[in-house]
Design an enzyme around this catalytic site. Structure first.
Site, PDB file in Angstrom:
ATOM      1  N   GLN A  37       7.421  10.962  -9.544  1.00 29.10           N
ATOM      2  CA  GLN A  37       6.141  10.569  -8.953  1.00 29.10           C
ATOM      3  C   GLN A  37       6.239   9.121  -8.490  1.00 29.10           C
ATOM      4  OE1 GLN A  37       1.823   9.102 -10.437  1.00 29.10           O
ATOM      5  NE2 GLN A  37       2.493  10.988 -11.423  1.00 29.10           N
ATOM      6  N   ARG A  39       4.435   5.896  -7.615  1.00 28.57           N
ATOM      7  CA  ARG A  39       3.142   5.256  -7.834  1.00 28.57           C
ATOM      8  C   ARG A  39       3.218   3.816  -7.332  1.00 28.57           C
ATOM      9  NH1 ARG A  39       1.179   5.160 -13.808  1.00 28.57           N
ATOM     10  NH2 ARG A  39       2.481   3.298 -13.939  1.00 28.57           N
ATOM     11  N   GLU A  40       2.410   3.511  -6.354  1.00 29.36           N
ATOM     12  CA  GLU A  40       2.342   2.161  -5.777  1.00 29.36           C
ATOM     13  C   GLU A  40       0.879   1.802  -5.598  1.00 29.36           C
ATOM     14  OE1 GLU A  40       4.727   0.058  -5.198  1.00 29.36           O
ATOM     15  OE2 GLU A  40       6.540   1.308  -5.334  1.00 29.36           O
ATOM     16  N   ASP A  89     -10.276  10.135  -8.312  1.00 28.52           N
ATOM     17  CA  ASP A  89      -9.700  10.343  -6.985  1.00 28.52           C
ATOM     18  C   ASP A  89     -10.351  11.550  -6.302  1.00 28.52           C
ATOM     19  OD1 ASP A  89      -7.976   8.173  -7.273  1.00 28.52           O
ATOM     20  OD2 ASP A  89      -6.471   9.411  -8.288  1.00 28.52           O
ATOM     21  N   VAL A 195       7.950   5.884 -17.782  1.00 29.06           N
ATOM     22  CA  VAL A 195       8.001   4.822 -16.773  1.00 29.06           C
ATOM     23  C   VAL A 195       9.024   3.774 -17.199  1.00 29.06           C
ATOM     24  CG1 VAL A 195       6.661   3.231 -15.338  1.00 29.06           C
ATOM     25  CG2 VAL A 195       5.528   5.208 -16.359  1.00 29.06           C
ATOM     26  N   CYS A 436      -1.535  11.136 -57.787  1.00 33.49           N
ATOM     27  CA  CYS A 436      -0.485  10.284 -57.227  1.00 33.49           C
ATOM     28  C   CYS A 436       0.880  10.669 -57.778  1.00 33.49           C
ATOM     29  CB  CYS A 436      -0.782   8.821 -57.531  1.00 33.49           C
ATOM     30  SG  CYS A 436      -2.332   8.225 -56.807  1.00 33.49           S
TER      31      CYS A 436
END
Length: 531
Positions: A37, A39-40, A89, A195, A436
């Site tokens: 992908q 992406r800018e 979007d 990324v 415990c």
């Protein structure tokens, strides 16, 4: 069919000094990236177009689909394979009308409602996250954590929509992400979006190759992790479990695994003594600076946050134990008592993967957001769960680990098998930290299970590529063994003539743990496999 497994999102601003974007991308593709992908966010249209065109040519060379982030015009111009959209979007149905038939459409999702809408709108895949905090983009929605991904994935059941985890994923947490991001119905991720771990690397080929190997190992091992260990219909199943407990007892005596315990101040001394009594070696260390070195030496880690201290050490200890494939036993003491404890438990369980979670009804009920049992401090109030077997089985599926529900009757499940244990004595409720001590015993036997698995590793007992496993060894057997050891030792201790009450019971209990024999396990263990 589109392979979403290693989904690279570009970020040219992260490239190492002197590293060319296209050179880095090609090395990444050679290393195993399966989809890209672009992406800018901060360049003009002409520059974006030029980058997309060059990227498309390179992706075509390796037969890898190209996705454009947000920009439908750029996608059309370069004949990209798909577009990825955010929640703010262009709506999917409008994008679909503008793009050629067969174009891949993905959408970022942060909630179940987002995913439901993406399904109804006709998305091909969803990006679920952010899973971890990330510095590569400003987050507009909260981090949902690994366990949050698993809950959202269930929404995709019965659909053909694929799922990719997004946000802060790198080689250090990729396996934790894959393992934890599984719904209670078994729905798993189709891929992880990465990324900086690739783009910022000076050797993107090796970075991508490493991530690809983790994905491959996880996929090879996933059926092993949900495999049913004990068949309830077998007439020999109880004998098999008892013999397994006895074998672990011998392994512990022989190997003396180091059991790292970050525990509450009330029980530190008695937990250390119980560890020694069983034949293991305790270390009660809390400093964050020690956690990496200890993770290399230990056989198991117990994190008991009864006094909710040393959180930084707990976080690092669990992360390093996961990386070393060592068992992590989590005892969320009193987790339902305060919101602070609930938040802390959620933070820990989203940071590392527990092998076993042990708690009473109130504690496990709080983790599961159940209203059946209420908490009073560290104790449970009420009659317990109406269906304890179903409860532990579902919680084990949700948390992707073994669950131990303690009480008058103990229930243990790995999400497939449910085991009911009926040993113990009511006097255990009259001493501080008996629960415990159960956690300590479970950690010791899980350490024994780890040691046993490691000793057999060369003989094919483990998968040929164990990097897909978050822990080595039979954790279900380890949990069963730890509970049986303490509860049977309690029965033996209370019968002694020198025990007159809770004050004399505790040292006798440690003595009986020390002298416990395989024969006593075989004769006294009350085990039922109910599922």
């Amino acid at each position: 069919m589109v392979d979403y497994s290693l989904y690279l999102v570009t970020g040219r601003e992260l490239l190492p000094q002197g590293k060319d974007y296209l050179v880095s991308l090609e090395e990444s593709l050679q290393g195993g990236v399966t989809i890209v992908q672009v992406r800018e966010k901060h360049i003009d249209t002409l520059e974006f177009l030029e980058i997309a065109q060059k990227t498309k040519l390179l992706c075509n060379k390796y037969n890898v689909p190209l996705i454009i982030n947000d920009r439908i015009d750029i996608a059309l111009a370069v004949q990209a394979d798909g577009v990825h959209l955010g929640q703010t979007d262009m709506p999917i149905h409008i994008a679909r009308s503008l793009l050629p038939p067969g174009t891949i459409l993905g959408v970022s999702c942060n909630t179940k409602e987002h995913v439901q809408k993406a399904i109804s709108d006709g998305a091909d895949y969803v990006g679920i996250g952010a899973v971890w905090g990330t510095s590569t983009k400003q987050l507009t929605s909260p981090v949902i954590g690994v366990r949050g991904v698993g809950q959202i994935l269930k929404t995709l059941d019965g659909t053909n929509v694929k799922a990719v985890a997004i946000g802060g994923i790198k080689s250090a947490n990729a396996l934790r992400t894959l393992h934890g991001s599984v719904s209670t119905t078994g729905h798993v991720l189709d891929g992880i979006a990465v990324v900086s771990d690739i783009v910022a690397s000076t050797t993107p080929f090796h970075a991508a190759q490493n991530l690809s190997s983790i994905l491959g190992a996880f996929n090879r091992n996933i059926t092993l992790r949900v495999d049913q260990r004990y068949d309830a219909t077998s007439s020999h199943i109880i004998d098999k479990i008892k013999n397994g407990v006895c074998n672990l007892m011998q392994t512990i005596k022989k190997t003396s695994p180091l059991i790292h315990q970050i525990t509450n101040v009330v029980v530190t001394n008695q937990s250390a003594n119980a560890t020694l009594a069983l034949g293991a070696s305790p270390i009660m260390a809390t400093a964050p600076e020690e956690m990496y070195d200890l993770s290399l030496a230990i056989g198991a880690l117990l994190i008991n946050f009864g006094t909710v201290k040393d959180k930084e050490g707990m976080i690092l200890a669990g992360q390093f134990a996961n990386a070393s494939q060592k068992p992590v036993v989590f005892d969320p003491v009193g987790v339902g008592a305060t919101q602070f404890r609930k938040r802390t438990a959620a933070e820990l369980l989203n940071t590392w993967q527990a092998s076993v979670i042990k708690g009473n009804a109130a504690e496990l009920g709080a983790l599961a957001d159940s209203k059946e049992v209420q908490a009073k401090g560290v104790d449970s109030v009420g009659g317990g769960f109406l269906d304890p077997a179903g409860f532990v089985k579902e919680l084990a599926k949700k948390e992707r680990c073994v669950i131990v529900l303690t009480g008058k009757t103990d229930w243990i499940s790995d999400g497939t098998t449910v085991v009911k244990l009926d040993n113990g004595h009511e006097i255990l409720g009259d001493i501080t930290g008996s629960g415990c001590l159960v956690g300590t015993c479970v950690a010791v036997f899980c350490g024994g299970a780890w040691a046993e698995a490691v000793s057999h590793e060369g003989n094919g007992a483990l998968n040929q590529d164990p990097s897909g496993q978050l822990v080595k060894g039979d954790m279900l057997l380890g949990a069963i063994s730890g509970v049986l050891a303490l509860t049977i030792a309690a029965e033996l201790a209370v019968e002694r003539s020198d025990v007159h009450g809770s004050g004399t019971f505790l040292p006798a209990l440690i003595d009986e743990l020390y002298h416990l024999t395989p024969q006593e396990i075989i004769e006294k263990a009350k085990i039922e496999v109910v599922s």
